[in-house]
Scaffold this active site. Structure first.
Site, PDB file in Angstrom:
ATOM      1  N   HIS A  73      13.369  -0.880  -1.185  1.00  0.00           N
ATOM      2  CA  HIS A  73      11.988  -0.660  -2.063  1.00  0.00           C
ATOM      3  C   HIS A  73      11.685   0.709  -3.054  1.00  0.00           C
ATOM      4  CE1 HIS A  73       9.070  -0.065   0.946  1.00  0.00           C
ATOM      5  NE2 HIS A  73       8.768   0.472   0.423  1.00  0.00           N
ATOM      6  N   ASP A 119      15.495  -4.148   3.815  1.00  0.00           N
ATOM      7  CA  ASP A 119      14.717  -3.145   2.808  1.00  0.00           C
ATOM      8  C   ASP A 119      14.820  -1.295   3.534  1.00  0.00           C
ATOM      9  OD1 ASP A 119      12.947  -1.641   1.181  1.00  0.00           O
ATOM     10  OD2 ASP A 119      11.172  -2.834   2.417  1.00  0.00           O
ATOM     11  N   GLN A 207       0.792   2.863   2.557  1.00  0.00           N
ATOM     12  CA  GLN A 207       1.408   3.705   0.712  1.00  0.00           C
ATOM     13  C   GLN A 207       2.026   4.738   1.174  1.00  0.00           C
ATOM     14  OE1 GLN A 207      -0.657   0.843   1.084  1.00  0.00           O
ATOM     15  NE2 GLN A 207       1.254  -0.261   0.527  1.00  0.00           N
ATOM     16  N   GLY A 208       3.222   4.804   0.653  1.00  0.00           N
ATOM     17  CA  GLY A 208       3.692   6.407   0.527  1.00  0.00           C
ATOM     18  C   GLY A 208       4.653   6.865   1.318  1.00  0.00           C
ATOM     19  N   ASP A 209       3.885   5.906   2.617  1.00  0.00           N
ATOM     20  CA  ASP A 209       5.002   5.831   3.893  1.00  0.00           C
ATOM     21  C   ASP A 209       6.244   5.681   3.755  1.00  0.00           C
ATOM     22  OD1 ASP A 209       2.981   8.270   5.726  1.00  0.00           O
ATOM     23  OD2 ASP A 209       1.699   5.836   5.927  1.00  0.00           O
ATOM     24  N   SER A 210       6.334   4.240   3.202  1.00  0.00           N
ATOM     25  CA  SER A 210       7.744   3.539   2.830  1.00  0.00           C
ATOM     26  C   SER A 210       8.860   4.231   2.838  1.00  0.00           C
ATOM     27  CB  SER A 210       7.659   2.490   1.391  1.00  0.00           C
ATOM     28  OG  SER A 210       6.772   1.513   1.446  1.00  0.00           O
TER      29      SER A 210
HETATM   30  N1  ARG Z   1       5.157  -0.379   0.850  1.00  0.00           N
HETATM   31  C1  ARG Z   1       4.375   0.447   1.020  1.00  0.00           C
HETATM   32  C2  ARG Z   1       5.381   2.333   0.369  1.00  0.00           C
HETATM   33  O1  ARG Z   1       5.872   1.366  -0.288  1.00  0.00           O
HETATM   34  C3  ARG Z   1       4.559   0.910   2.949  1.00  0.00           C
HETATM   35  C4  ARG Z   1       3.197  -0.094   3.044  1.00  0.00           C
HETATM   36  C5  ARG Z   1       3.122   0.192   5.020  1.00  0.00           C
HETATM   37  N2  ARG Z   1       2.266  -0.782   5.504  1.00  0.00           N
HETATM   38  C6  ARG Z   1       1.754  -0.724   6.055  1.00  0.00           C
HETATM   39  N3  ARG Z   1      -0.058  -1.867   5.960  1.00  0.00           N
HETATM   40  N4  ARG Z   1       2.075  -0.076   7.218  1.00  0.00           N
HETATM   41  O2  ARG Z   1       4.688   3.076   0.916  1.00  0.00           O
END
Ligand code: ARG
Length: 261
Positions: A73, A119, A207-210
């Protein structure tokens, strides 16, 4: 709820355009002091040499010296792509003397990726990063249990800013049955996703750790990657674990795909 989950899963795409923008979303769950990943602490320089920051606002790990493993993603498809910059070698992204920056040449998004499961993605770099250790991936399910380490430059609180310094935290494994029982998690793809987090919340990726790795020590004491940061309902909320791509499920496909890049 499905749309909410999808929106959260695509957070990195929005983050790409607005890396430094602080979201105006309120933190809806006040709880134990959100220390800096959420509930984390600063990683030491060199502690996780395989960690990579990607310019679209995601994390990644060095699968080989010239291939970064990240989340599907975080990328928009497969093919030649010179638009991504990978930064490695530093915990401080503004340390211009210590960092190594390399552009991408190709992206390979997991075959069949459609927003649910699968993913993972690979990014080929223009040149190898020879100064940093790589992170091996789990090829069996034996390490899909216990306590995991997560790290990243993403938000330190839900809706918060991206971080200059790499943060780390540890989170416990959550079974598929327990994970699926939580509100918003019924769509969990048990064979392709692995959950981790505390029932009470407080510590999580965000967000941003993905795309960044979730890892632990193997029997020999070496780091081994068991997950890829994928999604969650908010960050660090109670009864809302982080969801990670289950690396062992995809290990063969990842290795085979890497050989084609
Ligand atoms: N989708 C998020 C990203 O793009 C990562 C989210 C992780 N969330 C969590 N609650 N662990 O960075």
């Amino acid at each position: 709820m499905k749309n909410l989950v999808k929106a959260l899963k695509r957070c990195a795409v929005a983050g790409a355009a607005a890396l430094a923008v602080v979201s105006l979303q309120p933190v809806s769950n006040a709880q134990a002091a959100p220390a800096p990943v959420v509930g984390g602490t600063r990683a030491a320089q060199g502690e996780f040499p395989f960690m990579v920051r990607l310019s679209m606002g995601c994390g990644g790990s060095l699968l080989t010296q010239q291939i970064v493993l990240t989340a599907a993603h975080c990328v928009s498809g497969s093919g030649n792509n010179t638009s991504i910059t990978a930064t490695a070698g530093v915990v401080d992204l503004q340390n211009t003397s210590g960092r190594v920056q390399v552009r991408s040449t190709k992206v390979l998004q997991a075959p069949g990726y459609n927003g649910t499961g699968k993913d993972w993605a690979l990014i080929k770099l223009a040149s190898p990063i020879t100064t940093q250790a790589t992170l091996k991936i789990a090829t069996t399910t034996q390490y899909n249990t216990g306590t995991f380490t997560v790290a990243g430059w993403g938000s330190a609180s839900e809706g918060g800013a991206q971080q200059r310094y790499l943060l780390k935290a540890t989170v416990p494994f959550v079974s598929d049955a327990t994970c699926r029982s939580y509100s918003g998690y019924s769509g969990l793809v048990a064979s392709e996703e692995i959950c981790a987090g505390f029932t009470a919340g407080g510590v999580d990726t965000c967000q941003g750790d993905s795309g960044g790795p979730m890892f632990r020590r193997d029997a020999a004491g070496a780091w081994i990657q068991v997950g890829i940061v994928s999604w969650g309902i908010g960050c660090a909320r109670p009864n809302a674990p982080g969801v990670y791509s289950e690396v062992s499920t995809f290990a063969s496909a990842i290795t085979a795909a890497a050989a084609t890049l």
